[in-house]
Design a protein around this motif. Sequence first.
Motif, short mmCIF file in Angstrom:
data_model
loop_
_atom_site.label_atom_id
_atom_site.label_comp_id
_atom_site.label_asym_id
_atom_site.label_seq_id
_atom_site.Cartn_x
_atom_site.Cartn_y
_atom_site.Cartn_z
N VAL A 111 -11.05 7.34 -15.08
CA VAL A 111 -12.31 6.69 -15.47
C VAL A 111 -11.41 7.00 -17.43
O VAL A 111 -10.93 8.19 -17.44
CB VAL A 111 -13.58 6.93 -15.70
CG1 VAL A 111 -13.77 6.44 -14.08
CG2 VAL A 111 -14.13 8.81 -15.66
N PRO A 112 -12.41 6.22 -17.99
CA PRO A 112 -11.51 6.99 -19.55
C PRO A 112 -12.58 7.78 -19.78
O PRO A 112 -13.71 8.39 -18.99
CB PRO A 112 -12.79 5.44 -20.39
CG PRO A 112 -12.89 4.93 -19.48
CD PRO A 112 -13.02 4.61 -17.59
N PRO A 113 -12.08 9.04 -20.92
CA PRO A 113 -10.83 8.40 -21.14
C PRO A 113 -9.59 8.44 -20.98
O PRO A 113 -8.42 8.77 -22.17
CB PRO A 113 -11.03 9.26 -22.68
CG PRO A 113 -11.42 10.21 -22.20
CD PRO A 113 -12.08 10.42 -20.83
N ARG A 114 -9.51 8.95 -19.59
CA ARG A 114 -8.37 8.81 -19.14
C ARG A 114 -7.05 8.02 -18.90
O ARG A 114 -6.38 7.85 -19.30
CB ARG A 114 -8.20 9.94 -17.97
CG ARG A 114 -8.42 11.62 -18.08
CD ARG A 114 -8.68 12.36 -16.66
NE ARG A 114 -9.55 13.39 -17.00
CZ ARG A 114 -10.75 13.06 -16.56
NH1 ARG A 114 -11.24 12.28 -15.98
NH2 ARG A 114 -11.72 14.79 -16.57
N CYS A 115 -8.32 7.18 -18.02
CA CYS A 115 -7.51 6.01 -17.61
C CYS A 115 -8.99 4.60 -17.80
O CYS A 115 -10.14 4.51 -17.56
CB CYS A 115 -6.91 6.10 -15.86
SG CYS A 115 -6.57 4.45 -14.76
N ALA A 116 -8.27 3.28 -18.09
CA ALA A 116 -8.74 2.29 -17.46
C ALA A 116 -7.85 0.95 -17.48
O ALA A 116 -7.38 1.22 -17.67
CB ALA A 116 -9.06 1.63 -19.06
N TYR A 117 -8.46 -0.35 -16.73
CA TYR A 117 -8.15 -1.12 -15.41
C TYR A 117 -8.33 -1.78 -16.18
O TYR A 117 -9.79 -2.07 -16.56
CB TYR A 117 -8.75 -0.71 -14.48
CG TYR A 117 -8.49 -1.23 -13.23
CD1 TYR A 117 -6.98 -1.57 -12.80
CD2 TYR A 117 -9.69 -1.62 -12.95
CE1 TYR A 117 -7.16 -3.04 -12.12
CE2 TYR A 117 -9.48 -2.88 -11.85
CZ TYR A 117 -8.22 -3.45 -11.38
OH TYR A 117 -7.91 -3.86 -9.91
N THR A 118 -7.76 -3.40 -16.00
CA THR A 118 -7.90 -5.54 -16.47
C THR A 118 -8.21 -5.57 -14.94
O THR A 118 -6.90 -5.36 -14.67
CB THR A 118 -7.44 -5.33 -17.11
OG1 THR A 118 -7.89 -4.88 -18.42
CG2 THR A 118 -7.46 -6.56 -17.74
#
Lengths: 644, 631
Positions: free
Chosen positions: A445-452
Amino acid sequence: MNNQELGTRNSELPRAWWFLWRLVRYGSWPWFLHLVIISTLLVLDFIPGLIGRRFFDHLPSTRPVAEAAAGAFHGLPGWLWLLVLAHALQAAAMTALVFGQMKTGVTFVQENAALLQTNMLARILDLPGARALPSSPGEAISRFRDDAEEAAGFMMGFNGLAGVACVCAVALAILLRTDAQITLLVFVPLVLVGAVVTRTQRSLQRYRRKSREATGAVTGFLGEVMGAVQAIQAGGAEACVLRRFRTLNAARQRTAMRERVFDALLGSVFWNTANLGTGAVLLLAGQSMRAGTFTVGDFVLFSYFLGLASYLTPHVGRILANYRRLGVSFERMAVLLGGAPPQSLVQHDPTYAGCEPHPPPPVEKTPADRLERLEVVDLSYRHPSGGGIEGITFSLERGTLTVITGRIGAGKTSLLRVLLGLLPSDGGRICWNGRVVDDPASFFVPPRCAYTPQVPRLFSETLRDNILLGLPEPSADLDRALYLAVLERDVAAMAHGLDTTVGPKGVRLSGGQLQRAAAARMFVRDPELLVVDDLSSSLDAETERTLWGRLFEGTSPPDPLSTPVERRNDGPGVRREGTTILAVSHRWEALRRADQIVVLKDGKIDAVGKLDELLISCEEMQRVFYTRSGCPECVPRRQDGSTA
Amino acid sequence: MNRRTFRLPRHGDLLATYLRPLAAPVAALVVLLLASTGLQLAGPQVLRAFVDAALAGATAEYLRNVALLFVGLALVQQAAAVLATYAGERVGWSATNALREDLTVHCLRLDLTFHRTHSPGELIERIDGDVTALANFFSQFVVQIAGSLLFLFGVAALLWRVDRRAGLELTLFAAVALAAMIRVRAVSLPYWQAARRASAELFGFLEERLAGTEDIRAGGAVAHVLHRHDAHLRERVRRTVKAHVIDAVQWAVPHNLFTIQAVISLGLVVVLFRDGSITLGTALMIHSYTWLAFRPLRTITQQMEDFQKAGAGVVRIGELLRVRSALAQPAHPVPLPAGPLAVDFEGVSFVYPETDERPTTNDEMAGPDEPHSSFVLRPSSAPALQDISFHLPPGAVLGLVGRTGSGKTTISRLLFRFYDPTEGAIRLGGVDLRDARREEVRRRVGLVTQDVQLFRATVRENVTLFDDSVADARIWQALEAMGLAGWARALPHGLDTLIAAGDRGLSAGEAQLLALARVFLKNPGLVILDEASSRLDPATERLVERAVGRLLGRGGAEQRNQPSARTRTGIVIAHRLATIERADQILVLEYGRRVEYGLREVLARDPASRFGALLRTGREPFPAPSSSFRA
């Protein structure tokens, strides 16, 4: 309802009364007050009957009267004034109690329903995101609203039942003293009819369910038709659609009428019981009335009680039937919890504790979040209906672009979802900088990873809130996110810019705008790892090209189909900052920039490499992208090619 | 409540239109309600007779007969009431279903301008929600109000016969109580509206969040969502408790008024009894009537509330029915010729009608069938098409090229007569579209868009669009031709298998092929393919391309110089150059203007051509493997 679903859960599901007890414990004061108030109210409701009896018992004694006093209101007998006073006190007490009953009862129901709803939502958001619901959101809503309120509302019905027991005990004591024989002869049939009719509640509920289903069929069809109006008009299918609509309407009319008439019939049975009871009293009392042992006042009391009973009995029947349904309600709610224990449904959550809650603090990026290397080892997932991924192993380094490609159904989206914890993995591991990630769902999850995602959702809020999703605005670089997502011109064209309400209840965005808004949502979180599912599903080639261009070079590439007005060179591309990207795509713009391409076939890795190598060495890559060479009709010719 | 909603003529019109065909059940309803009212009035009379007879020492047999009469009357009254419910429901449902059908047909006939501004959810609310609120108005309102008033008058008249003061007092009480109860209803109304709004907001919020769990989790917004949910919950709890507590006034006011009435009636009975003008039986009768008078008062206020609710619905239904399609039907329609249809655009310009309701971003892009981005800025009053002319002979294929927002989709919508051109003329098979019947135009033109609109229905119904008259053999033929027969045969129930929008069992490619089968079955003279395959991966795309080839009929590379060899004329709209390889002519659009038009072969070779340049820059994704790639 799914039988299998019921069967597997029944074993661990506590009985309905266990849940009820927890709810009572949660709102014990409102519940207790309500119990006292409603019992008092119902007993008070019996008083006009007693007043009536006293009145008619006294009435004959006012005769004879002096001629002079005839017609005058003064000089009315003292007992009348007492009865008037009793009436007034009863009315005043009931008025006060009715407000109290509403306040305590509704507070109890609402706060308990809120507890159930909060617990359900919290557990649902805990579940792997892509498999969070067992059915459609609309169906889940009925569990949130109807089942939660039904469960919480039952205790009010239970209190009502206790109140009815009180009034019956009081009434029975008084009536038995008046005339034991008549009381029993009236009471016993009343209880019997009540018991029989209570059993029919089940049929009533069946009719009601059928009628609701028929209504659902009508509105569902209407929604589909109005949503596909272009296809219908284009297909010239208006008449056929109307014919279908008429059939559904007729079915709904049949079921609805059956329900309403059955309901009216039941109501009528209760009324008739009261009337028959009154008739029975008349039949039995005729003789004693003549003899003076059974007075008109006694008759008034009996008929008053029968009226009261005719309106309380169906209430009792409903509550008893509700208890049976209650188990199903808790069942339906527990299913929403996924794997969590059903007991957590009534967990007394401190979130809803009466004081105004503070918004959650934002999560700050720490040096520990920095991504150096992500490894996926032997990752597997079996989709319940077949398909999925198997034995996926690859790794990505900081600052690289990895593109996953393959045919539709090759498992590309599943791979992303399993990696992100949106689907549960069946095996394998994921390592972030060499350390195994135990719970990907809460890690990626943010701030490590984000997804579209491929089909993103916008909520009915302003575009700004949709992109920020709770992120405090001052710390977020919204302009940069909009630019990277190629959304800045769309926003400028909207009447209210970022404050335009979008989502289902707002301005309808095109599929491409939707996906780019989701991309902006991803960029604004400035994550270490960007995960992007197929953008080309709704972006046209030009826009996708611009997007990749900005992502990498910070510029829009030239475009021969449009006048060169939209070149911009002021925004830095994300890549310069060393962000790592994992994307699903089969578009040229992405593939040619990829540091590595992972080709999936039937859920397994077919090949990994650069585009040049893969197009020569990988058969699947060739099948997907290059078999056009055998089909002269569809190959775009190049200047250096055979045409021209 | 707003007085405006009480305008009677509109209600009257509706009543007249939809109740006329239901004269018999309406008459039955009136008779039953009158009977039920009359029988209710009779009860206390029987009681009086019984009490007076018993006190006067009547025979046991006489008393038993009176008691049985009481029971009998009550049973008949209940039977009449149940039958009245049945008749009322029948009238209500028949009338409202007729209205629902009329509204549905009306909406289906309206053009896309209307549908762009009204979501399906909103139309469900109009066609079903508002009409359902009207159901009671049709079936019950007049009869119930009349029945209740009749009962009250009956009671007043009967009391009047006993004593003028008693009759007058009850009449006055009824008037005062009615006025007070109606007034009191208005007190809690705003609180209920607020509570309902809070509830709708909570569940609207929840439904959207439940549909977007993936976005919430991946966006790290779980805490944020729970926080917002909590705020919605609090609001709802507060509003609902308040509305309920205030609503207790609805109970308190009539109850206290009624207590006053009961007390007055007690006094009156004492006075009348003391001066010897009534018997004990009559006293009991007056007492019973007093208690019975309460119910009709409740009924009347209830009906008034429903009437107000229905009023708002009637206004909205009227508004909906007044919306007219801008497209006029010709007085003397000219039939279209058989076989492939020639297409002619002559100086066509088109401006989208202004839509006042919602600020859409711009131009046609917000349409559901064109999910493309639109980063071309254009004020909504700018023409979507300007002076477009071309001639496409029967059996030829035209490729439309241009960026998003250049007007490609507008051309297809005009051809379908979803709109009429602002200037110029469009001819199909030599017939001006405005001179042809719209139904015929739509029957002869087939459209396949990128978004396939599927229905939650069987495969058969999805292919035939609910036309039961299509024989299975023809359906199979269409599926066979489109390469779907194998798929359909593998389904558990064949053509009767249920499918639905977003169904996992149906891939995007299969859905697209299904849409092609729909068009194939229609056997049109012109086929428009709007980005039909752009969503598919290249492998699936080829299957669709093959089906498209079959749909357009024979005609490959070798027959290109004889376009009339095809059985259908085609217009192919695409961003991708590969999908218009089969085109004979190319039209390049930019900002609604024609920037290039000619034979594909010629343009491809012309060094000055934009289309040629596009081909040469090789922007398109799949060049030969050996070539080096341009950045």
